[in-house]
Design a protein around this motif. Structure first.
Motif, PDB file in Angstrom:
ATOM      1  N   SER A  46       0.867  -1.172   0.000  1.00 34.33           N
ATOM      2  CA  SER A  46       0.000   0.000   0.000  1.00 34.33           C
ATOM      3  C   SER A  46       0.907   1.227   0.000  1.00 34.33           C
ATOM      4  O   SER A  46       2.087   1.133   0.292  1.00 34.33           O
ATOM      5  N   GLY A  47       0.352   2.325  -0.337  1.00 34.07           N
ATOM      6  CA  GLY A  47       1.130   3.555  -0.370  1.00 34.07           C
ATOM      7  C   GLY A  47       0.527   4.554  -1.330  1.00 34.07           C
ATOM      8  O   GLY A  47      -0.427   4.256  -2.045  1.00 34.07           O
ATOM      9  N   ARG A  48       1.122   5.722  -1.345  1.00 36.53           N
ATOM     10  CA  ARG A  48       0.662   6.755  -2.266  1.00 36.53           C
ATOM     11  C   ARG A  48       1.087   6.399  -3.684  1.00 36.53           C
ATOM     12  O   ARG A  48       2.083   5.722  -3.899  1.00 36.53           O
ATOM     13  N   GLU A  49       0.342   6.908  -4.624  1.00 32.35           N
ATOM     14  CA  GLU A  49       0.596   6.633  -6.045  1.00 32.35           C
ATOM     15  C   GLU A  49       2.019   7.018  -6.447  1.00 32.35           C
ATOM     16  O   GLU A  49       2.706   6.272  -7.127  1.00 32.35           O
ATOM     17  N   VAL A  50       2.475   8.178  -6.013  1.00 36.73           N
ATOM     18  CA  VAL A  50       3.806   8.659  -6.399  1.00 36.73           C
ATOM     19  C   VAL A  50       4.887   7.699  -5.907  1.00 36.73           C
ATOM     20  O   VAL A  50       5.832   7.373  -6.628  1.00 36.73           O
ATOM     21  N   GLU A  51       4.756   7.226  -4.682  1.00 33.31           N
ATOM     22  CA  GLU A  51       5.750   6.297  -4.126  1.00 33.31           C
ATOM     23  C   GLU A  51       5.723   4.960  -4.858  1.00 33.31           C
ATOM     24  O   GLU A  51       6.770   4.357  -5.120  1.00 33.31           O
ATOM     25  N   LEU A  52       4.538   4.491  -5.200  1.00 36.15           N
ATOM     26  CA  LEU A  52       4.427   3.232  -5.944  1.00 36.15           C
ATOM     27  C   LEU A  52       5.042   3.364  -7.337  1.00 36.15           C
ATOM     28  O   LEU A  52       5.709   2.455  -7.824  1.00 36.15           O
ATOM     29  N   THR A  99      10.490   8.401 -18.694  1.00 39.26           N
ATOM     30  CA  THR A  99      10.697   9.435 -17.680  1.00 39.26           C
ATOM     31  C   THR A  99      10.137  10.786 -18.147  1.00 39.26           C
ATOM     32  O   THR A  99       9.559  11.524 -17.354  1.00 39.26           O
ATOM     33  N   ARG A 100      10.264  11.068 -19.436  1.00 34.47           N
ATOM     34  CA  ARG A 100       9.702  12.309 -19.990  1.00 34.47           C
ATOM     35  C   ARG A 100       8.174  12.296 -19.884  1.00 34.47           C
ATOM     36  O   ARG A 100       7.550  13.285 -19.497  1.00 34.47           O
ATOM     37  N   ALA A 101       7.571  11.155 -20.215  1.00 35.84           N
ATOM     38  CA  ALA A 101       6.107  11.047 -20.159  1.00 35.84           C
ATOM     39  C   ALA A 101       5.599  11.158 -18.720  1.00 35.84           C
ATOM     40  O   ALA A 101       4.585  11.814 -18.466  1.00 35.84           O
ATOM     41  N   LEU A 102       6.296  10.535 -17.786  1.00 34.39           N
ATOM     42  CA  LEU A 102       5.875  10.622 -16.386  1.00 34.39           C
ATOM     43  C   LEU A 102       5.954  12.061 -15.882  1.00 34.39           C
ATOM     44  O   LEU A 102       5.088  12.511 -15.130  1.00 34.39           O
ATOM     45  N   ARG A 103       6.989  12.769 -16.311  1.00 43.73           N
ATOM     46  CA  ARG A 103       7.142  14.156 -15.881  1.00 43.73           C
ATOM     47  C   ARG A 103       6.066  15.034 -16.522  1.00 43.73           C
ATOM     48  O   ARG A 103       5.452  15.864 -15.868  1.00 43.73           O
ATOM     49  N   LYS A 104       5.799  14.812 -17.809  1.00 45.10           N
ATOM     50  CA  LYS A 104       4.879  15.669 -18.541  1.00 45.10           C
ATOM     51  C   LYS A 104       3.415  15.365 -18.212  1.00 45.10           C
ATOM     52  O   LYS A 104       2.637  16.264 -17.937  1.00 45.10           O
ATOM     53  N   GLU A 105       3.036  14.088 -18.243  1.00 44.73           N
ATOM     54  CA  GLU A 105       1.633  13.727 -18.071  1.00 44.73           C
ATOM     55  C   GLU A 105       1.190  13.665 -16.618  1.00 44.73           C
ATOM     56  O   GLU A 105       0.057  14.002 -16.298  1.00 44.73           O
ATOM     57  N   PHE A 106       2.069  13.199 -15.750  1.00 48.01           N
ATOM     58  CA  PHE A 106       1.653  12.952 -14.372  1.00 48.01           C
ATOM     59  C   PHE A 106       2.385  13.827 -13.353  1.00 48.01           C
ATOM     60  O   PHE A 106       2.188  13.668 -12.160  1.00 48.01           O
ATOM     61  N   GLU A 107       3.248  14.717 -13.853  1.00 49.80           N
ATOM     62  CA  GLU A 107       4.010  15.641 -13.007  1.00 49.80           C
ATOM     63  C   GLU A 107       4.796  14.906 -11.922  1.00 49.80           C
ATOM     64  O   GLU A 107       4.862  15.348 -10.777  1.00 49.80           O
ATOM     65  N   ARG A 121       8.302  13.919 -10.785  1.00 48.20           N
ATOM     66  CA  ARG A 121       9.730  14.201 -10.944  1.00 48.20           C
ATOM     67  C   ARG A 121      10.526  13.030 -10.412  1.00 48.20           C
ATOM     68  O   ARG A 121      10.207  12.470  -9.366  1.00 48.20           O
ATOM     69  N   LEU A 122      11.564  12.689 -11.113  1.00 53.73           N
ATOM     70  CA  LEU A 122      12.369  11.543 -10.739  1.00 53.73           C
ATOM     71  C   LEU A 122      13.685  11.971 -10.119  1.00 53.73           C
ATOM     72  O   LEU A 122      14.173  13.065 -10.394  1.00 53.73           O
ATOM     73  N   PRO A 123      14.273  11.133  -9.293  1.00 58.40           N
ATOM     74  CA  PRO A 123      15.566  11.469  -8.690  1.00 58.40           C
ATOM     75  C   PRO A 123      16.665  11.598  -9.731  1.00 58.40           C
ATOM     76  O   PRO A 123      16.539  11.127 -10.857  1.00 58.40           O
ATOM     77  N   ALA A 125      18.448  10.460 -14.298  1.00 59.56           N
ATOM     78  CA  ALA A 125      18.659  11.489 -15.314  1.00 59.56           C
ATOM     79  C   ALA A 125      19.315  10.883 -16.546  1.00 59.56           C
ATOM     80  O   ALA A 125      20.058   9.908 -16.473  1.00 59.56           O
ATOM     81  N   SER A 126      19.046  11.475 -17.684  1.00 59.12           N
ATOM     82  CA  SER A 126      19.550  10.954 -18.963  1.00 59.12           C
ATOM     83  C   SER A 126      21.056  10.756 -18.973  1.00 59.12           C
ATOM     84  O   SER A 126      21.558   9.725 -19.408  1.00 59.12           O
ATOM     85  N   ARG A 127      21.762  11.742 -18.501  1.00 56.44           N
ATOM     86  CA  ARG A 127      23.225  11.678 -18.520  1.00 56.44           C
ATOM     87  C   ARG A 127      23.741  10.504 -17.683  1.00 56.44           C
ATOM     88  O   ARG A 127      24.643   9.787 -18.079  1.00 56.44           O
ATOM     89  N   ASN A 128      23.147  10.296 -16.521  1.00 57.16           N
ATOM     90  CA  ASN A 128      23.577   9.198 -15.659  1.00 57.16           C
ATOM     91  C   ASN A 128      23.239   7.837 -16.268  1.00 57.16           C
ATOM     92  O   ASN A 128      24.013   6.894 -16.172  1.00 57.16           O
ATOM     93  N   LEU A 129      22.056   7.728 -16.884  1.00 51.22           N
ATOM     94  CA  LEU A 129      21.695   6.462 -17.534  1.00 51.22           C
ATOM     95  C   LEU A 129      22.634   6.159 -18.693  1.00 51.22           C
ATOM     96  O   LEU A 129      23.046   5.011 -18.881  1.00 51.22           O
ATOM     97  N   LYS A 130      22.962   7.174 -19.470  1.00 53.73           N
ATOM     98  CA  LYS A 130      23.896   6.988 -20.585  1.00 53.73           C
ATOM     99  C   LYS A 130      25.226   6.443 -20.094  1.00 53.73           C
ATOM    100  O   LYS A 130      25.772   5.497 -20.643  1.00 53.73           O
TER     101      LYS A 130
END
Length: 175
Positions: free
Chosen positions: A87-93, A127-135, A137-139, A143-148
């Motif tokens: 159980s938990g808040r949507e953002v945490e899940l 990550t772009r869609a989550l930020r744009k559609e559901f607001e 923000r990810l840690p 970030a793109s640079r770190n994933l690369k």
């Protein structure tokens, strides 16, 4: 752990649904029916559990999307599977589900450079869609640079070059 009929477990909507879609796009192309049998399902769920949240009449998968797809392909809808209720808040899940997706992608990073680029593109689109559609923000770790850097994608640009049109093509297009 609770045993629940497979028919009562559903794919979520919203941000978790987007993570589920990305998980399927990143997953390998070998059908689960070729490499998993009915007898292996309990062992698979012991190591790669499916986390669900209880809704009014059913359960929604919130983590373990790949395991859920494999189990769904191997078992009948009436069979019961062991799930972990959370159980938990949507953002945490959503953050937890995204963490599992990124972690799986990095741990099982493909050898071929093109496959790694494909996985990277899927993750950045998500990550772009989550930020744009559901607001959401990810840690910084996502970030793109770190994933690369983690995936070893450094020496080639990922963007496709735009084709330049000649002056003649532009004139013909206007007419």
């Amino acid at each position: 752990m609770k045993r629940v009929p497979l028919s009562k477990i559903h794919v979520p909507e919203g941000a978790l649904g987007r993570i589920h879609e990305s998980t399927l796009l990143i997953a390998n192309d070998i059908p689960a029916s070729e490499w998993v049998s009915h007898t292996m399902c309990d062992e698979l769920l012991f190591h790669y559990r499916i986390c669900v949240r209880q809704m009014q009449r059913h359960y929604e998968v919130v983590s373990g999307f790949r395991s859920f797809q494999v189990i769904r392909a191997a078992l009948e809808p009436g069979d019961e599977v062991a799930v972990h209720r959370v159980s938990g808040r949507e953002v945490e899940l959503v953050r937890t589900a995204l963490f599992h997706l990124v972690l799986d992608s990095l741990m099982h990073c493909p050898d071929s450079y093109d496959a790694r680029e494909r996985v990277y593109r899927q993750l950045t689109e998500l990550t772009r869609a989550l930020r744009k559609e559901f607001e959401i923000r990810l840690p910084r770790e996502y970030a793109s640079r770190n994933l690369k850097r983690c995936m070893g994608i450094t020496h080639r640009k990922l963007r496709q070059k735009r084709s330049r049109r000649s002056e003649l093509e532009r004139l013909v297009e206007r007419d």
